[in-house]
Design a protein around this motif. Structure first.
Motif, short mmCIF file in Angstrom:
data_model
loop_
_atom_site.label_atom_id
_atom_site.label_comp_id
_atom_site.label_asym_id
_atom_site.label_seq_id
_atom_site.Cartn_x
_atom_site.Cartn_y
_atom_site.Cartn_z
N ILE A 81 0.83 -1.21 0.00
CA ILE A 81 0.00 0.00 0.00
C ILE A 81 0.86 1.25 0.00
O ILE A 81 0.61 2.20 -0.77
N LEU A 82 1.89 1.29 0.84
CA LEU A 82 2.75 2.47 0.89
C LEU A 82 3.53 2.63 -0.42
O LEU A 82 3.70 3.76 -0.90
N SER A 83 3.96 1.52 -0.98
CA SER A 83 4.67 1.59 -2.26
C SER A 83 3.75 2.09 -3.37
O SER A 83 4.17 2.89 -4.22
N LEU A 84 2.50 1.65 -3.36
CA LEU A 84 1.54 2.11 -4.34
C LEU A 84 1.30 3.61 -4.18
O LEU A 84 1.23 4.36 -5.18
N LYS A 85 1.21 4.05 -2.94
CA LYS A 85 1.00 5.49 -2.69
C LYS A 85 2.17 6.31 -3.22
O LYS A 85 1.97 7.33 -3.88
N ARG A 86 3.41 5.87 -2.96
CA ARG A 86 4.57 6.61 -3.43
C ARG A 86 4.65 6.62 -4.96
O ARG A 86 5.04 7.62 -5.57
N HIS A 87 4.29 5.50 -5.57
CA HIS A 87 4.28 5.43 -7.03
C HIS A 87 3.27 6.43 -7.60
O HIS A 87 3.55 7.12 -8.57
N LEU A 88 2.09 6.50 -6.99
CA LEU A 88 1.06 7.41 -7.45
C LEU A 88 1.46 8.87 -7.25
O LEU A 88 1.17 9.73 -8.10
N VAL A 89 2.14 9.16 -6.14
CA VAL A 89 2.59 10.53 -5.89
C VAL A 89 3.52 10.98 -7.01
O VAL A 89 3.46 12.13 -7.47
N PHE A 90 4.38 10.08 -7.45
CA PHE A 90 5.29 10.41 -8.55
C PHE A 90 4.55 10.46 -9.88
O PHE A 90 4.80 11.33 -10.72
N ALA A 91 3.61 9.53 -10.08
CA ALA A 91 3.00 9.36 -11.40
C ALA A 91 1.88 10.34 -11.70
O ALA A 91 1.69 10.72 -12.86
N LEU A 92 1.12 10.74 -10.69
CA LEU A 92 -0.08 11.53 -10.96
C LEU A 92 0.18 12.86 -11.66
O LEU A 92 -0.55 13.21 -12.60
N PRO A 93 1.21 13.65 -11.25
CA PRO A 93 1.45 14.87 -12.02
C PRO A 93 1.79 14.59 -13.48
O PRO A 93 1.34 15.31 -14.38
#
Length: 454
Positions: A236-248
């Motif tokens: 879950i934390l890894s998914l969150k960090r990936h999304l933080v990078f990917a969303l912009p």
């Protein structure tokens, strides 16, 4: 695993070229298939071309969103590859695939629910709307295959193994072209499907490509079967960090895809001959433009790998200096290719009406100038993203799309009712709008201190 080792440093322009040329040829073949489909469909007339362009605007929006998230994964894989961290590489791949699957399913659902109404609203005639719907219904199968294809391509690109996706296109291109030719015109006793036949050929080829790339990944590392754990301790934390990078980055590409497709729908309000000319030239613009964009993309991959190795000083600066010279050369090559395309258009599209041919020729001045600011902006964008400065890049694209391109397109077409020739100039205006914003940010250099530990 072979991808756990650090790539060699420092990088040279020759090494960038070794990454860039498969990227470029793969992109040429991708857009080339679209151009070939348009060429095969062109004997059916301007109505069929308009239907293909209209349906492609909706399907392209879904693929553009998938491409956005896949590009973010590509940068994460490149950073992980530079760091030599197998868990990081595994996390970037599987999290990226999960996100692609969710995005693809959402896009497919929205297309099924609303695409028919959109096509009927923007088509000039019911016949164009019906042909566009037939094309789009089959095109959605391509989206299913591209959920995996784009992610797998980004993984191999991020590892610097750009030849693998290139080889996949060498396999599927003749299948796509041959099957499309047969089904569009109904050869060998098969029914003539018109524009829908082009979509069937592309769908079959995309499925074969997915099987090839998936098998190559399994042969390479058994899809990370032996790698335990996640980049940020938990899934879950890894998914969150990936999304933080990917969303912009995803928001950037989604905005570009959305505004491009809105503009395409507005282009449909141009006279049919002018819209047909626009539909014909755009695949060729993308094909030739890949020379410069692929160089910039290869530069971004290499920059991400160098930052993953903590090469943030003179090594990185020297690499960028040499790479920028290559970018200028590639822009000049693109300009010459555009010239050749326009010169050949009278022969390639000999069966088209005179107004359509004249419109194609009117695009030439913009085509000769466009590659230079576009390639330089792409170099800045890929380098900034590699350093994690995705929010600033997003803001540049959002402002250029929503404050420049979209309102100008609306004004040129609906207020002033100008021709496609003047509307085409907006592509150059947009790049000039972005130019100072990109280059000033790159020169500040703060992006070199990007948070790669996130």
């Amino acid at each position: 695993m072979s991808n756990s080792a650090h790539p060699p440093s420092p990088r040279s322009s020759r090494q960038v070229l070794s990454v860039a040329w498969p990227l470029g040829l793969k992109a040429v073949m991708t857009h080339g298939l679209i151009a070939i489909d348009a060429y095969l469909v062109s004997p059916l007339g301007e109505t069929a071309l308009a239907a293909m362009g209209l349906a492609g605007s909706i399907g392209g929006l879904i693929l553009g969103t998938l491409f956005a998230f896949s590009t973010a994964t590509q940068i994460r894989v490149a950073q992980a590859y530079g760091s030599g961290n197998e868990v990081f590489i595994k996390s970037a791949f599987w999290l990226g695939l999960l996100i692609n699957a969710i995005v693809g399913l959402v896009g497919l659902s929205l297309a099924v629910l609303y695409a028919d109404d959109i096509l009927r609203s923007f088509a000039h005639t019911p016949e164009i709307a019906a042909q566009a719907q037939a094309y789009l219904n089959i095109f959605l199968l391509i989206v299913v295959a591209e959920i995996g294809n784009q992610l797998l391509t980004s993984y191999f690109n991020g590892c610097g193994q750009t030849k693998t996706p290139f080889y996949s296109y060498l396999i599927i291109m003749p299948i796509n072209v041959g099957l499309s030719l047969i089904l569009i015109h109904g050869h060998f006793g098969l029914p003539a499907m018109g524009v829908a036949g082009a979509a069937v050929g592309s769908a079959v080829a995309a499925g074969i490509q997915a099987l090839y790339l998936g098998s190559r990944l399994y042969v390479k590392n058994r899809a990370f079967k032996g790698v335990q754990g996640w980049r940020n301790d938990t899934f879950i934390l890894s998914l969150k960090r990936h999304l933080v990078f990917a969303l912009p980055l995803a928001a950037t590409f989604f905005s570009v895809a959305l505004t491009n497709n809105i503009c395409t729908l507005m282009y449909a309000k141009l006279p049919v001959n002018q819209f047909a000319a626009k539909t014909l030239i755009m695949p060729w613009v993308h094909i030739a433009g890949t020379v410069g964009i692929s160089w910039a993309q290869a530069t971004g991959i290499t920059v991400a790998q160098l930052l993953g190795e903590r090469q943030q000083g003179s090594t990185l600066d020297a690499f960028l200096k040499h790479s920028w010279k290559g970018a200028a050369i590639s822009a000049g090559i693109v300009s010459l290719i555009y010239l050749g395309i326009i010169l050949a258009s009278a022969v390639v599209y000999a069966g088209l009406q005179d107004e359509t041919k004249a419109t194609l020729w009117s695009f030439l001045p913009v085509l000769l100038l466009l590659p230079f600011p576009k390639t330089s902006n792409a170099m800045c964008g890929h380098s900034l993203r590699a350093g994690g400065d995705t929010v600033y890049v997003m803001n540049i694209f959002l402002s250029s799309q929503w404050l420049c391109k979209l309102p100008l397109t609306f004004a040129f077409i609906y207020w002033f009712e100008w021709s496609a020739t003047l509307v085409f100039m907006i592509f150059l205006i947009e790049e000039l709008f972005k130019f100072p914003l990109f280059h000033l940010r790159l020169l500040k250099g703060k992006w070199k201190e990007g948070p790669l530990d996130a």
